[in-house]
Enzyme design. Structure first.
Site, PDB file in Angstrom:
ATOM      1  N   ASP A 153      44.735  34.307  39.770  1.00 39.35           N
ATOM      2  CA  ASP A 153      44.576  33.079  38.985  1.00 39.35           C
ATOM      3  C   ASP A 153      43.114  32.679  39.048  1.00 39.35           C
ATOM      4  O   ASP A 153      42.613  32.283  40.102  1.00 39.35           O
ATOM      5  CB  ASP A 153      45.463  31.964  39.553  1.00 39.35           C
ATOM      6  CG  ASP A 153      45.575  30.758  38.616  1.00 39.35           C
ATOM      7  OD1 ASP A 153      44.636  30.537  37.830  1.00 39.35           O
ATOM      8  OD2 ASP A 153      46.596  30.045  38.682  1.00 39.35           O
ATOM      9  N   ARG A 155      41.654  30.302  37.240  1.00 40.30           N
ATOM     10  CA  ARG A 155      41.409  28.989  36.658  1.00 40.30           C
ATOM     11  C   ARG A 155      40.716  28.039  37.636  1.00 40.30           C
ATOM     12  O   ARG A 155      41.031  28.000  38.816  1.00 40.30           O
ATOM     13  CB  ARG A 155      42.727  28.360  36.185  1.00 40.30           C
ATOM     14  CG  ARG A 155      43.304  29.070  34.968  1.00 40.30           C
ATOM     15  CD  ARG A 155      44.663  28.531  34.611  1.00 40.30           C
ATOM     16  NE  ARG A 155      45.657  28.813  35.654  1.00 40.30           N
ATOM     17  CZ  ARG A 155      46.939  28.471  35.546  1.00 40.30           C
ATOM     18  NH1 ARG A 155      47.375  27.835  34.472  1.00 40.30           N
ATOM     19  NH2 ARG A 155      47.776  28.769  36.523  1.00 40.30           N
TER      20      ARG A 155
END
Length: 234
Positions: A153, A155
């Site tokens: 991930d 982000r």
């Protein structure tokens, strides 16, 4: 002759301007009212807001919906862009149904949906489709990213914290099943009073993906709603 657009500040300079636990300041670029209409006929008016000075230089968007009660924090969702799910209706994820649900729930209560240009948990559209191909060979969504030498991930929600600060939102209830979103916002100085779960939207094509999110990253989804009965991450 119109003035040339200002050159964006370097990312390092913007980040350096932040005080500990906060994001650097951004400013509003444009506010515009847009009537929204979804495929099931649901309609709502939204104010769309764009920004100058976001640290990652991406064209993130704030969607202001409804009016919060004076004594209640706004309901906020950080929704990462998903072209395949949000636009094309892909059943391989739950992004499209989550977006539709979030708009209505936020409009009813009052708050903001941040539409963040972080396709594929931040790895981009082409890489996401490459990961899909590996998932078709048996890897789960996180294993597929690793096989492509990409983070599970990628982000970062610094720009989201900037957007909220610019809109005057310092405290909120977060509409999300993902504990990492709340943790990142709190680390950036945003007060998250409560994490409000989204609905569960399983299909025959996304069950393994949803189960992987529960088992790998602690998403708040009930495993008993996600078949098949075995609890191996998909």
């Amino acid at each position: 002759m119109p003035d040339a657009p200002a050159t964006p500040e370097p990312l390092d300079a913007l980040t350096a301007a932040a005080t500990p636990g906060t994001a650097p300041a951004a400013t509003v670029r444009t506010r515009v009212r847009v009537p929204l209409r979804f495929g099931d006929g649901y309609e709502v008016a939204a104010e769309l807001v764009t920004f100058h000075g976001l640290v990652d230089g991406r064209e993130h968007l704030a969607m202001v919906l409804g009016t919060p009660a004076p004594d209640a924090p706004p309901l906020v969702r950080l929704h990462s862009e998903c072209l395949t799910g949000d636009v094309f209706g892909s059943a391989r994820c739950d992004c499209g149904p989550q977006l539709r649900e979030a708009v209505e729930r936020i409009a009813e209560r009052g708050g903001v949906l941040l539409y963040l240009r972080q396709e594929g948990r931040g790895i981009g559209l082409y890489n996401k489709l490459d990961a899909y191909a590996l998932q078709d060979q048996g890897l789960d969504t996180y294993e597929a990213n690793a096989a492509l030498d990409l983070p599970e991930d990628a982000r970062d929600y610094t720009a989201a914290a900037q957007m909220l600060d610019t809109l005057g939102v310092t405290g909120l209830d977060l509409l999300s099943n993902n504990p990492d979103k709340a943790e990142q916002l709190r680390a950036l100085g945003v007060t998250v009073h409560e994490r409000v779960p989204t609905g569960v939207f399983p299909t025959a094509h996304n069950v393994r993906y949803l189960r992987a999110k529960v088992l790998r990253t602690g998403h708040a989804l009930p495993l008993d709603r996600l078949t098949p009965a075995d609890r191996t991450a998909g």
